[in-house]
Design an enzyme around this catalytic site. Structure first.
Site, PDB file in Angstrom:
ATOM      1  N   CYS A 261      36.906  21.771  -9.921  1.00  0.00           N
ATOM      2  CA  CYS A 261      36.242  23.070 -10.006  1.00  0.00           C
ATOM      3  C   CYS A 261      37.033  23.986 -10.934  1.00  0.00           C
ATOM      4  CB  CYS A 261      36.152  23.670  -8.600  1.00  0.00           C
ATOM      5  SG  CYS A 261      35.483  25.333  -8.545  1.00  0.00           S
TER       6      CYS A 261
ATOM      7  N   GLU B  60      27.807  23.509  -7.179  1.00  0.00           N
ATOM      8  CA  GLU B  60      27.540  24.897  -7.583  1.00  0.00           C
ATOM      9  C   GLU B  60      26.767  25.654  -6.512  1.00  0.00           C
ATOM     10  OE1 GLU B  60      29.324  25.943  -9.903  1.00  0.00           O
ATOM     11  OE2 GLU B  60      29.845  23.961 -10.648  1.00  0.00           O
TER      12      GLU B  60
ATOM     13  N   HIS C 283      28.983  27.109  -3.964  1.00  0.00           N
ATOM     14  CA  HIS C 283      29.611  28.381  -4.348  1.00  0.00           C
ATOM     15  C   HIS C 283      28.761  29.575  -3.916  1.00  0.00           C
ATOM     16  CE1 HIS C 283      33.232  27.403  -6.524  1.00  0.00           C
ATOM     17  NE2 HIS C 283      32.592  26.457  -7.203  1.00  0.00           N
TER      18      HIS C 283
END
Length: 188
Positions: free
Chosen positions: A99, A142, A145
């Site tokens: 990441c 993603e 997140h």
């Protein structure tokens, strides 16, 4: 004259924004389109294949992905997903993940190998896609997140122990809960 996309600062582990659930985007406008261009531009300059808005300090449900650009002779084809949701998943695969917000850290994560994703594109259209393999992994990372979840939350206990010292160092480097990587990157 069209504006050039900007390089956005990357927020690093230890920054509070990475642990917040991102806010829904109310609508598509020019400001969001400019932000999306900046998000994709930053993803490429940081050699990423995906980047979520919280990673650049914006708590909104927006991600940019381009899983294969580095493999396809650097042919860039970014996909921006606004308010994405994973509506179905199946299978299972274990992949080594990293990441941009956790520089230098990697670990194996088990995730569904096939997913169905619904999102709004930058034209305001609702889109449904089925993804598998690497592209599915990138979207899931993603998407996490946007939920305040990092890949290190999903690694096995032994890997967590191996990463613990580095994570503590990153967290300690955060000042008042903010940790930003804004080092120079060549914009050739």
């Amino acid at each position: 004259m069209k504006r050039q996309p900007a390089l956005l600062p990357i927020h690093i582990y230890g920054d509070r924004i990475l642990r917040l659930k991102a806010e829904e985007v109310a609508g598509i406008d020019d400001e969001l389109k400019s932000f999306a261009a900046d998000l994709a531009h930053t993803m490429y300059l940081r050699d990423g294949v995906g980047l979520a808005a919280p990673q650049v300090g914006v708590s909104r449900r927006v991600i940019a992905i381009d899983p294969y650009w580095a493999r396809d002779g650097n042919k860039k084809n970014p996909v921006v997903m606004v308010n994405p949701s994973i509506t179905a998943s199946s299978g299972e695969s274990e992949t080594e993940e990293g990441c941009i917000s956790l520089p230098g850290l990697y670990g194996y994560v088990t995730r569904p190998s096939q997913i169905t994703v619904e999102y709004t594109d930058l034209e305001g259209q609702r889109v449904t896609v089925e993804l598998s393999g690497y592209a599915a992994t990138v979207v899931q990372l993603e998407f996490d997140h946007l939920e305040g979840v990092l890949f290190v939350d999903r690694v096995n206990a032994i890997t967590k122990l191996k990463l613990k010292r580095k994570l503590k160092e990153m967290e300690k480097a955060a000042v008042d809960g903010i940790n930003i990587r804004n080092d120079a990157v060549s914009e050739d």
